[in-house]
Design a protein around this motif. Structure first.
Motif, mmCIF file in Angstrom:
data_model
loop_
_atom_site.group_PDB
_atom_site.id
_atom_site.type_symbol
_atom_site.label_atom_id
_atom_site.label_comp_id
_atom_site.label_asym_id
_atom_site.label_seq_id
_atom_site.Cartn_x
_atom_site.Cartn_y
_atom_site.Cartn_z
ATOM 1 N N GLU A 29 0.804 -1.214 0.000
ATOM 2 C CA GLU A 29 0.000 0.000 0.000
ATOM 3 C C GLU A 29 0.840 1.269 0.000
ATOM 4 O O GLU A 29 0.341 2.333 -0.360
ATOM 5 C CB GLU A 29 -0.928 0.007 1.215
ATOM 6 N N PHE A 30 2.097 1.187 0.428
ATOM 7 C CA PHE A 30 2.908 2.412 0.518
ATOM 8 C C PHE A 30 4.012 2.424 -0.531
ATOM 9 O O PHE A 30 4.747 1.452 -0.688
ATOM 10 C CB PHE A 30 3.546 2.562 1.898
ATOM 11 N N ARG A 31 4.129 3.547 -1.224
ATOM 12 C CA ARG A 31 5.224 3.748 -2.156
ATOM 13 C C ARG A 31 5.796 5.141 -1.957
ATOM 14 O O ARG A 31 5.047 6.108 -1.803
ATOM 15 C CB ARG A 31 4.758 3.598 -3.601
ATOM 16 N N LEU A 32 7.098 5.243 -1.941
ATOM 17 C CA LEU A 32 7.789 6.529 -1.871
ATOM 18 C C LEU A 32 8.262 6.904 -3.264
ATOM 19 O O LEU A 32 8.953 6.125 -3.914
ATOM 20 C CB LEU A 32 8.986 6.433 -0.927
ATOM 21 N N GLY A 33 7.888 8.091 -3.717
ATOM 22 C CA GLY A 33 8.323 8.566 -5.010
ATOM 23 C C GLY A 33 7.196 8.574 -6.027
ATOM 24 O O GLY A 33 6.033 8.296 -5.712
ATOM 25 N N PRO A 34 7.556 8.896 -7.280
ATOM 26 C CA PRO A 34 8.919 9.150 -7.754
ATOM 27 C C PRO A 34 9.484 10.479 -7.245
ATOM 28 O O PRO A 34 8.761 11.468 -7.160
ATOM 29 C CB PRO A 34 8.758 9.171 -9.274
ATOM 30 N N LEU A 35 10.783 10.444 -6.915
ATOM 31 C CA LEU A 35 11.498 11.631 -6.463
ATOM 32 C C LEU A 35 12.489 12.055 -7.525
ATOM 33 O O LEU A 35 13.242 11.227 -8.044
ATOM 34 C CB LEU A 35 12.230 11.357 -5.149
ATOM 35 N N ASP A 36 12.499 13.344 -7.819
ATOM 36 C CA ASP A 36 13.453 13.930 -8.761
ATOM 37 C C ASP A 36 14.046 15.172 -8.118
ATOM 38 O O ASP A 36 13.445 16.254 -8.164
ATOM 39 C CB ASP A 36 12.764 14.310 -10.077
ATOM 40 N N ALA B 234 16.523 19.667 5.775
ATOM 41 C CA ALA B 234 15.531 19.151 6.709
ATOM 42 C C ALA B 234 14.428 18.460 5.922
ATOM 43 O O ALA B 234 13.931 18.998 4.929
ATOM 44 C CB ALA B 234 14.947 20.281 7.549
ATOM 45 N N VAL B 235 14.063 17.247 6.348
ATOM 46 C CA VAL B 235 12.971 16.503 5.734
ATOM 47 C C VAL B 235 11.781 16.593 6.681
ATOM 48 O O VAL B 235 11.860 16.155 7.830
ATOM 49 C CB VAL B 235 13.351 15.035 5.486
ATOM 50 N N VAL B 236 10.689 17.180 6.198
ATOM 51 C CA VAL B 236 9.540 17.481 7.050
ATOM 52 C C VAL B 236 8.301 16.787 6.505
ATOM 53 O O VAL B 236 8.032 16.826 5.299
ATOM 54 C CB VAL B 236 9.307 19.005 7.116
ATOM 55 N N GLY B 237 7.563 16.151 7.396
ATOM 56 C CA GLY B 237 6.323 15.489 6.996
ATOM 57 C C GLY B 237 5.695 14.822 8.200
ATOM 58 O O GLY B 237 6.368 14.550 9.199
ATOM 59 N N ALA B 238 4.412 14.549 8.108
ATOM 60 C CA ALA B 238 3.704 13.869 9.196
ATOM 61 C C ALA B 238 4.143 12.410 9.274
ATOM 62 O O ALA B 238 4.820 11.894 8.374
ATOM 63 C CB ALA B 238 2.195 13.963 8.967
ATOM 64 N N ASN B 239 3.761 11.734 10.353
ATOM 65 C CA ASN B 239 4.029 10.299 10.458
ATOM 66 C C ASN B 239 3.405 9.582 9.262
ATOM 67 O O ASN B 239 2.267 9.862 8.883
ATOM 68 C CB ASN B 239 3.442 9.743 11.752
ATOM 69 N N GLY B 240 4.164 8.666 8.666
ATOM 70 C CA GLY B 240 3.671 7.944 7.506
ATOM 71 C C GLY B 240 3.923 8.641 6.191
ATOM 72 O O GLY B 240 3.495 8.163 5.145
ATOM 73 N N SER B 241 4.648 9.753 6.217
ATOM 74 C CA SER B 241 4.902 10.501 4.982
ATOM 75 C C SER B 241 6.022 9.886 4.149
ATOM 76 O O SER B 241 6.131 10.161 2.954
ATOM 77 C CB SER B 241 5.252 11.962 5.302
ATOM 78 N N GLY B 242 6.877 9.067 4.785
ATOM 79 C CA GLY B 242 7.957 8.417 4.041
ATOM 80 C C GLY B 242 9.348 8.811 4.490
ATOM 81 O O GLY B 242 10.329 8.413 3.862
ATOM 82 N N LYS B 243 9.475 9.556 5.592
ATOM 83 C CA LYS B 243 10.788 10.016 6.035
ATOM 84 C C LYS B 243 11.714 8.842 6.374
ATOM 85 O O LYS B 243 12.858 8.787 5.909
ATOM 86 C CB LYS B 243 10.652 10.946 7.246
ATOM 87 N N SER B 244 11.230 7.916 7.196
ATOM 88 C CA SER B 244 12.066 6.779 7.593
ATOM 89 C C SER B 244 12.351 5.864 6.406
ATOM 90 O O SER B 244 13.464 5.330 6.277
ATOM 91 C CB SER B 244 11.394 5.985 8.718
ATOM 92 N N THR B 245 11.367 5.680 5.533
ATOM 93 C CA THR B 245 11.588 4.883 4.320
ATOM 94 C C THR B 245 12.661 5.522 3.456
ATOM 95 O O THR B 245 13.506 4.823 2.876
ATOM 96 C CB THR B 245 10.277 4.761 3.519
ATOM 97 N N LEU B 246 12.655 6.839 3.370
ATOM 98 C CA LEU B 246 13.677 7.555 2.611
ATOM 99 C C LEU B 246 15.066 7.236 3.152
ATOM 100 O O LEU B 246 15.980 6.892 2.392
ATOM 101 C CB LEU B 246 13.412 9.053 2.675
ATOM 102 N N LEU C 75 7.510 16.087 2.559
ATOM 103 C CA LEU C 75 6.947 14.827 2.090
ATOM 104 C C LEU C 75 5.535 14.661 2.629
ATOM 105 O O LEU C 75 5.233 15.055 3.762
ATOM 106 C CB LEU C 75 7.798 13.635 2.553
ATOM 107 N N HIS C 76 4.679 14.040 1.813
ATOM 108 C CA HIS C 76 3.306 13.737 2.230
ATOM 109 C C HIS C 76 2.851 12.482 1.497
ATOM 110 O O HIS C 76 2.815 12.441 0.259
ATOM 111 C CB HIS C 76 2.375 14.905 1.909
ATOM 112 N N ARG C 77 2.559 11.445 2.264
ATOM 113 C CA ARG C 77 2.091 10.173 1.707
ATOM 114 C C ARG C 77 2.997 9.666 0.590
ATOM 115 O O ARG C 77 2.537 9.202 -0.447
ATOM 116 C CB ARG C 77 0.650 10.316 1.209
#
Length: 310
Positions: A20-27, A37-49, A209-211
């Motif tokens: 259910e979770f995908r990070l990206g695409p990031l460019d 600084a990487v900013v986002g709510a819990n579940g936004s993908g910070k730790s996955t990044l 980051l968001h979702r």
């Protein structure tokens, strides 16, 4: 291109994740020698990044380079010895170790391990190295993790909510140590945080980051300058509050009662906004920078408003 001109991290259409979770695409490119600084709510993908940067999550699409090394399945991993990392949540398998035992184990993986630097950090953070990690408070364990992560003077330092649990005195010392780490201009820090003061003091750039999606990559000073909260008052009888939504750069407008209104704006010149408001019969009483969490909230609202319902 020499090493200093090369970005510390380069994302080119990179995706990761499954289910259910995908990070990206990031460019985007994370500049070397700066703090992002990487900013986002819990579940936004910070730790996955962060896990993807460490090769712990597979790149499923596009390309990722860290310190000039492409991150590939079964690829070269020597770049990891040039990285320091503090995870948001401690690793349970390390719980039986003492601080000293974890440091000794870590020293085997980093050619640049510096015992003098480690001892100085331990003393500065007032860490009992004989204590078991499982017995430490959250703040004390965070201090131990920080000392170990910084002991080999990494080229790239990844910190996932590092100040969580730190008391204000140690937080100040931690900021001083990070500023010392960065002062030569050849070290790069990627910091996941929700603390506005850390972003203001340390960051050069901010990634939202968001979702699993990027909401933008911004220069920090420009970000806080452009996003403003205006408190305005009706100065002419009959002035139409509906026209406030036409304020240049308006993202949100709310009534505060007694002819007072709050407007969040971004991207437009202040003079342009005040000229418009005066022409509409309103006076600006206060013009202040928006807090980081409010900026993120406005970005999320704008993003979700642009998503068409299924």
């Amino acid at each position: 291109m020499n090493d200093f001109e090369r970005p510390a991290i380069r994302f080119a259409g990179m995706t990761t994740g499954s289910g259910e979770f995908r990070l990206g695409p990031l460019d985007l490119e994370i500049p070397q020698g700066l703090v992002t600084a990487v900013v986002g709510a819990n579940g936004s993908g910070k730790s996955t990044l962060f896990r993807t940067l460490l090769g712990l999550e597979p790149v499923t699409g596009g390309r990722l380079e860290v310190l000039g090394s492409p991150i590939l399945p079964n690829g070269e991993e020597s770049y990891k010895a040039r990285i320091g990392f503090v995870a948001e949540n401690p690793h349970a398998y390390e719980n039986p170790m003492t601080v000293a035992e974890k440091a000794e184990f870590a020293s085997l993986w980093y050619p640049g391990w510096d015992r003098k630097r480690y001892r100085r950090l331990v003393d500065r953070f007032d860490i009992d190295v004989s204590a078991r990690l499982s017995k430490l408070s959250k703040g004390m364990r965070r201090k131990a993790e920080l000392a170990i992560a910084m002991a080999h003077d990494p080229e790239l330092l990844l910190l996932d909510e590092p100040s969580s649990g730190l008391d204000p005195f140690i937080w100040k010392i931690w900021l001083e140590e990070l500023q010392s780490y960065l002062e030569n201009g050849d070290r790069t820090l990627l910091l996941a945080t929700h603390v506005t003061e850390e972003v203001r003091r340390l960051a050069d750039n901010v990634l939202f980051l968001h979702r699993g999606q990027s909401l933008g990559f911004y220069e920090k000073d420009r970000l806080f300058e452009e996003w403003r909260s205006l408190l305005v008052r009706r100065s002419e009888a009959g002035a139409d509050p509906g026209k406030l939504r036409g304020t240049p750069g308006c993202c949100r407008m709310e009534s505060g009662g007694s002819d007072l209104y709050s407007i969040v704006v971004s991207g437009a010149e202040r003079g342009e906004q005040e000229f418009y408001l005066a022409a509409c019969g309103f006076q600006v009483l206060e013009n202040r920078p928006l807090e980081l969490e409010d900026i993120l909230g406005c970005m999320i609202a704008k993003e979700e408003a642009n998503v068409e319902p299924a």
